[in-house]
Design a protein around this motif. Structure first.
Motif, PDB file in Angstrom:
ATOM      1  N   ASP A 246       0.832  -1.203   0.000  1.00 20.72           N
ATOM      2  CA  ASP A 246       0.000   0.000   0.000  1.00 20.72           C
ATOM      3  C   ASP A 246       0.870   1.258   0.000  1.00 20.72           C
ATOM      4  O   ASP A 246       1.686   1.463   0.899  1.00 20.72           O
ATOM      5  CB  ASP A 246      -0.914  -0.001   1.229  1.00 20.72           C
ATOM      6  CG  ASP A 246      -1.882   1.175   1.216  1.00 20.72           C
ATOM      7  OD1 ASP A 246      -2.391   1.505   0.135  1.00 20.72           O
ATOM      8  OD2 ASP A 246      -2.108   1.761   2.287  1.00 20.72           O
ATOM      9  N   GLY A 247       0.716   2.089  -1.030  1.00 23.42           N
ATOM     10  CA  GLY A 247       1.459   3.339  -1.119  1.00 23.42           C
ATOM     11  C   GLY A 247       2.828   3.244  -1.752  1.00 23.42           C
ATOM     12  O   GLY A 247       3.451   4.277  -2.038  1.00 23.42           O
ATOM     13  N   VAL A 248       3.319   2.024  -1.979  1.00 22.45           N
ATOM     14  CA  VAL A 248       4.667   1.876  -2.536  1.00 22.45           C
ATOM     15  C   VAL A 248       4.787   2.543  -3.896  1.00 22.45           C
ATOM     16  O   VAL A 248       5.748   3.280  -4.166  1.00 22.45           O
ATOM     17  CB  VAL A 248       5.050   0.381  -2.641  1.00 22.45           C
ATOM     18  CG1 VAL A 248       6.284   0.198  -3.517  1.00 22.45           C
ATOM     19  CG2 VAL A 248       5.308  -0.197  -1.261  1.00 22.45           C
ATOM     20  N   PHE A 249       3.813   2.334  -4.766  1.00 27.31           N
ATOM     21  CA  PHE A 249       3.930   2.879  -6.123  1.00 27.31           C
ATOM     22  C   PHE A 249       3.657   4.378  -6.158  1.00 27.31           C
ATOM     23  O   PHE A 249       4.157   5.076  -7.043  1.00 27.31           O
ATOM     24  CB  PHE A 249       3.034   2.095  -7.082  1.00 27.31           C
ATOM     25  CG  PHE A 249       3.599   0.738  -7.411  1.00 27.31           C
ATOM     26  CD1 PHE A 249       4.611   0.599  -8.341  1.00 27.31           C
ATOM     27  CD2 PHE A 249       3.157  -0.398  -6.744  1.00 27.31           C
ATOM     28  CE1 PHE A 249       5.162  -0.638  -8.632  1.00 27.31           C
ATOM     29  CE2 PHE A 249       3.702  -1.641  -7.018  1.00 27.31           C
ATOM     30  CZ  PHE A 249       4.709  -1.771  -7.963  1.00 27.31           C
ATOM     31  N   ASN A 250       2.892   4.885  -5.191  1.00 26.66           N
ATOM     32  CA  ASN A 250       2.769   6.339  -5.079  1.00 26.66           C
ATOM     33  C   ASN A 250       4.126   6.962  -4.781  1.00 26.66           C
ATOM     34  O   ASN A 250       4.515   7.975  -5.384  1.00 26.66           O
ATOM     35  CB  ASN A 250       1.784   6.703  -3.962  1.00 26.66           C
ATOM     36  CG  ASN A 250       0.386   6.232  -4.251  1.00 26.66           C
ATOM     37  OD1 ASN A 250       0.084   5.055  -4.068  1.00 26.66           O
ATOM     38  ND2 ASN A 250      -0.482   7.111  -4.719  1.00 26.66           N
ATOM     39  N   ARG A 251       4.852   6.334  -3.868  1.00 23.03           N
ATOM     40  CA  ARG A 251       6.185   6.849  -3.525  1.00 23.03           C
ATOM     41  C   ARG A 251       7.152   6.674  -4.686  1.00 23.03           C
ATOM     42  O   ARG A 251       8.020   7.527  -4.921  1.00 23.03           O
ATOM     43  CB  ARG A 251       6.711   6.145  -2.269  1.00 23.03           C
ATOM     44  CG  ARG A 251       5.862   6.437  -1.026  1.00 23.03           C
ATOM     45  CD  ARG A 251       6.553   5.998   0.263  1.00 23.03           C
ATOM     46  NE  ARG A 251       6.717   4.556   0.363  1.00 23.03           N
ATOM     47  CZ  ARG A 251       5.778   3.731   0.824  1.00 23.03           C
ATOM     48  NH1 ARG A 251       4.599   4.195   1.209  1.00 23.03           N
ATOM     49  NH2 ARG A 251       6.011   2.429   0.904  1.00 23.03           N
ATOM     50  N   LEU A 252       6.998   5.571  -5.420  1.00 20.37           N
ATOM     51  CA  LEU A 252       7.848   5.359  -6.595  1.00 20.37           C
ATOM     52  C   LEU A 252       7.629   6.468  -7.619  1.00 20.37           C
ATOM     53  O   LEU A 252       8.597   7.038  -8.146  1.00 20.37           O
ATOM     54  CB  LEU A 252       7.527   3.987  -7.210  1.00 20.37           C
ATOM     55  CG  LEU A 252       8.334   3.552  -8.436  1.00 20.37           C
ATOM     56  CD1 LEU A 252       8.500   2.044  -8.445  1.00 20.37           C
ATOM     57  CD2 LEU A 252       7.650   3.985  -9.729  1.00 20.37           C
ATOM     58  N   VAL A 253       6.371   6.801  -7.895  1.00 20.05           N
ATOM     59  CA  VAL A 253       6.070   7.857  -8.872  1.00 20.05           C
ATOM     60  C   VAL A 253       6.617   9.205  -8.398  1.00 20.05           C
ATOM     61  O   VAL A 253       7.181   9.971  -9.189  1.00 20.05           O
ATOM     62  CB  VAL A 253       4.550   7.936  -9.125  1.00 20.05           C
ATOM     63  CG1 VAL A 253       4.195   9.185  -9.916  1.00 20.05           C
ATOM     64  CG2 VAL A 253       4.075   6.688  -9.879  1.00 20.05           C
ATOM     65  N   ARG A 254       6.471   9.495  -7.123  1.00 17.56           N
ATOM     66  CA  ARG A 254       7.001  10.758  -6.597  1.00 17.56           C
ATOM     67  C   ARG A 254       8.516  10.810  -6.758  1.00 17.56           C
ATOM     68  O   ARG A 254       9.089  11.861  -7.070  1.00 17.56           O
ATOM     69  CB  ARG A 254       6.622  10.915  -5.129  1.00 17.56           C
ATOM     70  CG  ARG A 254       5.131  11.109  -4.888  1.00 17.56           C
ATOM     71  CD  ARG A 254       4.826  11.340  -3.416  1.00 17.56           C
ATOM     72  NE  ARG A 254       3.408  11.069  -3.152  1.00 17.56           N
ATOM     73  CZ  ARG A 254       2.963  10.200  -2.257  1.00 17.56           C
ATOM     74  NH1 ARG A 254       3.832   9.503  -1.522  1.00 17.56           N
ATOM     75  NH2 ARG A 254       1.670  10.030  -2.077  1.00 17.56           N
ATOM     76  N   THR A 255       9.177   9.665  -6.568  1.00 16.66           N
ATOM     77  CA  THR A 255      10.635   9.604  -6.695  1.00 16.66           C
ATOM     78  C   THR A 255      11.080   9.854  -8.133  1.00 16.66           C
ATOM     79  O   THR A 255      11.995  10.652  -8.383  1.00 16.66           O
ATOM     80  CB  THR A 255      11.151   8.227  -6.234  1.00 16.66           C
ATOM     81  OG1 THR A 255      10.847   8.056  -4.846  1.00 16.66           O
ATOM     82  CG2 THR A 255      12.657   8.107  -6.432  1.00 16.66           C
ATOM     83  N   THR A 256      10.436   9.189  -9.086  1.00 18.29           N
ATOM     84  CA  THR A 256      10.837   9.377 -10.490  1.00 18.29           C
ATOM     85  C   THR A 256      10.537  10.796 -10.960  1.00 18.29           C
ATOM     86  O   THR A 256      11.317  11.387 -11.713  1.00 18.29           O
ATOM     87  CB  THR A 256      10.128   8.373 -11.410  1.00 18.29           C
ATOM     88  OG1 THR A 256       8.706   8.554 -11.329  1.00 18.29           O
ATOM     89  CG2 THR A 256      10.488   6.942 -11.037  1.00 18.29           C
ATOM     90  N   HIS A 257       9.421  11.358 -10.502  1.00 16.77           N
ATOM     91  CA  HIS A 257       9.070  12.720 -10.919  1.00 16.77           C
ATOM     92  C   HIS A 257      10.012  13.757 -10.321  1.00 16.77           C
ATOM     93  O   HIS A 257      10.355  14.752 -10.983  1.00 16.77           O
ATOM     94  CB  HIS A 257       7.622  13.030 -10.549  1.00 16.77           C
ATOM     95  CG  HIS A 257       6.632  12.488 -11.529  1.00 16.77           C
ATOM     96  ND1 HIS A 257       6.509  11.146 -11.805  1.00 16.77           N
ATOM     97  CD2 HIS A 257       5.724  13.115 -12.325  1.00 16.77           C
ATOM     98  CE1 HIS A 257       5.576  10.968 -12.720  1.00 16.77           C
ATOM     99  NE2 HIS A 257       5.088  12.137 -13.053  1.00 16.77           N
TER     100      HIS A 257
END
Length: 279
Positions: A246-257
């Motif tokens: 839960d939330g891992v891919f939200n953090r991934l997207v924030r990191t790449t952006h």
């Protein structure tokens, strides 16, 4: 048609090999240059007919389409080298996402596009993301997409979505491979199955799942529903998976952006000497 490639690193070489092996281009149609000339020569030696040239300007001067396959902070230097030889009818294609169409259109007098390839293009699969500049005609777009269609599925996108679509298309194979590597590691540790056998099973599973999502017409949710019987083993495991990720891919997207925004700022400074419009 003559096609030039400036930069023969990982993605530049991948594109060249894919175009040649798919039959989209004959080696004799291709010219390559690289900061290290011996690397261009090495690539040309693999495909008889490719022309390796020692200067970027020479590579571009005789090409109808020029792919710029260099790192973001190398673009300003390469563009400066091309300016004396570039003509309005030529098409320059960047494969580097932080370099914006505006950067290139302001500096170059020719037609400009951006294409984001994927490692999956090396097996003539996956998507290639396309962003077109204001000077391209419908015929220009079609000519480029005919070429890309031999190694991928060209998808036209809006430039503001370049990063997120790149996450899904170009970075996605690495992200999924990372997750599957952990899956294999756990299988080996928990059961003693050989890593080779587990890896083969995972590879076949990924291929089959991809076909279900494309040729099979299923959605991601459909695949889960077809596998997970209510109250069954898969359903229980999915509950665990959703809870733990839960939330891992939200953090991934924030990191790449965040990294993308940083790179765009650096490119803008390289082109203009200062940050422009906060980028």
């Amino acid at each position: 048609m003559k096609v030039g490639f400036i930069g023969t690193g990982t993605m530049g070489s991948l594109l060249i090999e894919a175009f040649v092996t798919s039959g989209a281009l004959e080696p004799s149609q291709i010219a390559v240059s690289n900061r290290t000339y011996t690397k261009a020569l090495a690539l040309a030696s693999r495909f008889v007919g490719i022309s390796a040239v020692p200067a970027n300007a020479a590579c571009a001067a005789n090409s109808d389409i020029i792919f710029l396959c260099v790192k973001p902070l190398e673009f300003k230097k390469v563009v400066d080298e091309l300016l004396p030889v570039i003509r309005p009818e030529q098409l320059v294609v960047s494969i580097t996402s932080p370099v914006l169409i505006a950067h290139l259109e302001e500096m170059l007098p020719c037609k400009v596009a951006k294409v984001i390839p994927s490692v999956t293009n090396s097996v003539l699969s996956g998507a290639t993301l396309c962003v077109y500049g204001s000077r391209l005609s419908a015929e220009d777009e079609a000519r480029l997409e005919i070429l890309l269609n031999r190694i991928s599925k060209p998808l036209q996108i809006e430039e503001p979505y370049t990063r997120i679509v790149s996450d899904l298309s170009s970075c996605g194979p690495a992200f999924i491979s990372c997750l599957m590597e952990q899956f294999v590691d756990a299988a080996v540790e928990e059961t003693g199955i050989s890593r080779e056998e587990a890896g083969k099973v995972v590879a076949s599973m990924l291929l089959g799942t991809g076909l279900l999502l494309t040729e099979g017409g299923l959605s991601l949710a459909d695949v889960q529903a077809k596998v997970a019987v209510p109250g069954g083993i898969t359903a229980q495991a999915l509950q665990l998976l959703r809870r733990e990720t839960d939330g891992v891919f939200n953090r991934l997207v924030r990191t790449t952006h965040a990294k993308f925004d940083e790179d765009v700022s650096k490119v803008s400074i390289a082109f203009y000497g200062e940050e422009v419009n906060g980028q």
